[in-house]
Design a protein around this motif. Structure first.
Motif, short mmCIF file in Angstrom:
data_model
loop_
_atom_site.label_atom_id
_atom_site.label_comp_id
_atom_site.label_asym_id
_atom_site.label_seq_id
_atom_site.Cartn_x
_atom_site.Cartn_y
_atom_site.Cartn_z
N GLU A 59 1.38 -12.68 13.05
CA GLU A 59 1.92 -11.39 13.06
C GLU A 59 1.67 -10.37 11.85
O GLU A 59 1.83 -9.24 11.98
CB GLU A 59 3.40 -11.43 13.40
N GLU A 60 1.43 -11.12 10.82
CA GLU A 60 1.15 -10.27 9.53
C GLU A 60 -0.45 -10.06 9.53
O GLU A 60 -0.86 -9.51 8.50
CB GLU A 60 1.44 -10.98 8.36
N ARG A 115 -3.17 -8.65 11.16
CA ARG A 115 -3.61 -7.49 11.06
C ARG A 115 -3.80 -6.65 10.19
O ARG A 115 -4.55 -6.06 9.69
CB ARG A 115 -2.93 -6.64 12.50
N GLU A 116 -2.44 -6.47 9.69
CA GLU A 116 -2.25 -5.73 8.18
C GLU A 116 -2.89 -6.18 7.03
O GLU A 116 -3.63 -5.35 6.51
CB GLU A 116 -0.84 -5.51 7.97
N VAL A 117 -3.16 -7.34 6.79
CA VAL A 117 -3.86 -7.94 5.55
C VAL A 117 -5.29 -7.63 5.93
O VAL A 117 -6.27 -7.37 5.03
CB VAL A 117 -3.54 -9.42 5.50
N VAL A 175 -1.16 -16.66 5.98
CA VAL A 175 -0.72 -15.40 6.48
C VAL A 175 -0.43 -15.82 7.97
O VAL A 175 -1.09 -16.40 8.91
CB VAL A 175 -1.89 -14.44 6.60
#
Length: 507
Positions: free
Chosen positions: A211-212, A214-216, A208
């Motif tokens: 920048e991705e 947090r959403e994961v 991951v």
């Protein structure tokens, strides 16, 4: 790739604005070291990074969900772990456990701090014990391995997450490349310790980008911290569940086999994408296009861990490997640790048949899967989605309850293989399919399948409607299973498997 973000930068990227609160305090063992060179190194590290140790700890919120965080700072002596560092981490883990908080660890480290020798090295046991207590309490522990994460950190608390995520291109491993070359006299191939290589082998759950992340994490926490919804009515014992929901017609066995082989038949990934309210797809052996799907999902309000077979990617059939089977067991243990139900989805043309598969112990792994699922204390729901060929299918079928699509089937071998054994040719496959009792309704009669989900007449011709029907059946079964007391459920599971194969009276 270069060195990762600083600890402060990464924390800022993850937590809700204004929610982070540091809990750092001088840790025991933080007295000034006797070695003047080491004292000078510590002073320079503090001045250069603006932090007092190689790790920051605190609490914050991610998507509104309270979490505890442990973040390494590589700029501070390479993120190395000394006695004081270990004590700070251990206290953070213990506080998270006491406060019932999910814990997010963000290690980046060269390993043990060499200036402190064996004392620092032994502190990995201290941290690991605290992490184990946190996991034993049924609390989420998620790790994000950054570039680089090496040595004792990688070999202990860095990889003990129920979910292990990793930064793209990160070097992850036990022995640093310079040490390897010095000890072995040859260079370590660079791809060996890459995050993507470990993900392909099932050792990392997902690669991951920062920048991705947090959403994961937000979606993962949404599943892992959600409570199952209460049932609409009184709890139903698994043994008392209705046997089948009749379709308009029972498909011919051979026709069912052909229908499950259609390339456009919905597979596990499509089923999840069409039915899950919240979905986190994890990496599996072979990557995102492999023969296994691993996911965290919320299905009609019911949080669950999902592991399923993906028979086909595009036009390519995917054999089920020993590595896939090991990943099934890892996923089952994840569900049990978190107290979430496990959903297994069966759709496979069979386990891999090759010399390498024999060397990898594919048969042994099937046996281990069977025993793992049979002994699992968390609810287990199996879904026979399509093809169910051989031991590769059987490995995912021990469960408290089994749903089956109307055209789904289960057989010791594909009908062509059975025909080759019985008739020494494949031409009698349709007759063998019809005589072996392989269809969903046949399997209901011998106690495996509890509910047959209709296809009208073929899931490939009505993918949206079929997935919605099957998703509703999955959610209803999960509601019942999670409402059933554990002792009652486990007793019913043992009775169920004791009777498998006996012909049951019509429902």
């Amino acid at each position: 790739m270069g060195v990762s973000l600083t600890a402060q930068q990464l924390i800022g990227l993850l937590v809700d604005p204004g929610s982070y609160r540091s809990r750092d305090e001088p840790a025991a063992g933080d007295a000034a070291p006797a070695d003047p060179g080491y004292r000078a190194s510590l002073a320079r590290a503090r001045e250069r990074t603006g932090v007092d140790e190689a790790v920051l700890t605190g609490v914050g919120r991610i998507g509104g969900e309270p979490v505890a965080l442990v973040a390494s700072e590589f700029g501070f002596l390479g993120g190395s772990i000394g006695v004081a560092t270990a004590e700070r981490i251990t206290r953070a883990v213990e506080r998270a456990t006491a406060e019932r908080l999910p814990l997010i660890s963000l290690p980046v480290s060269g390993g043990t701090r060499m200036q402190e020798g064996s004392a620092a090295f032994l502190c990995m046991l201290r941290i690991t014990a605290a992490v184990q207590a946190h996991r034993a309490a049924g609390l989420p522990y998620l790790t994000y391995l950054r570039n680089p994460t090496m040595g004792g950190v990688f070999a202990s608390w860095g990889t003990l997450g129920q979910l292990v995520l990793a930064e793209p291109g990160a070097r992850l491993g036990f022995l640093g490349p310079r040490v390897y070359e010095e000890l072995r006299g040859v260079e370590l191939p660079p791809e060996v310790q890459r995050a993507e290589t470990l993900a392909e082998r099932g050792l990392v759950d997902a690669v991951v980008a920062p920048e991705e992340l947090r959403e994961v994490l937000r979606r993962s926490l949404s599943v892992l911290t959600r409570r199952s919804l209460p049932p609409a009515g009184p709890a139903v014992s698994p043994a008392a569940a209705p046997a089948t929901a009749e379709p308009a017609e029972r498909p011919d066995a051979w026709q069912a086999v052909l229908r499950t082989r259609r390339p456009d038949r919905p597979g596990t990934r499509e089923l999840l994408r069409r039915t899950a309210e919240e979905l986190v797809l994890l990496d599996s052996p072979g990557g995102r296009d492999g023969a296994l799907v691993r996911a965290l999902a919320v299905l009609d309000g019911q949080p669950a861990v999902v592991v399923g077979q993906q028979r086909r990617t595009g036009t390519q059939e995917r054999p089920f490997t020993a590595a896939d089977l090991r990943a099934v067991r890892r996923t089952a243990r994840l569900a049990e640790q978190l107290g979430l139900p496990l959903v297994t989805v069966v759709d496979t043309a069979g386990a891999e048949l090759s010399v390498q598969a024999e060397l990898d112990g594919v048969a042994v792994e099937i046996a281990y899967c069977l025993t793992t699922l049979l002994a699992l204390r968390t609810p287990v729901l199996a879904v026979l989605l399509g093809q169910g060929s051989g031991g590769g299918a059987l490995a995912l079928l021990p469960a408290d309850r089994v749903l089956a699509a109307a055209n789904a089937w289960l057989a010791p071998l594909p009908p062509e293989g059975a025909s080759a054994i019985v008739h020494r040719d494949g031409g009698h496959a349709p007759d063998l399919a019809r005589s072996q009792g392989i269809t969903a309704h046949d399997l209901a009669a011998v106690g495996l399948v509890d509910t047959v989900v209709p296809e009208l007449p073929d899931a490939a011709d009505e993918p949206a409607a079929f997935c919605a029907r099957l998703g509703s059946a999955v959610a209803a079964a999960l509601t019942t299973l999670t409402a059933t007391p554990e002792a009652t459920r486990l007793t019913a599971r043992a009775t169920r498997h004791r009777r498998l194969g006996d012909v049951l009276p019509p429902a």
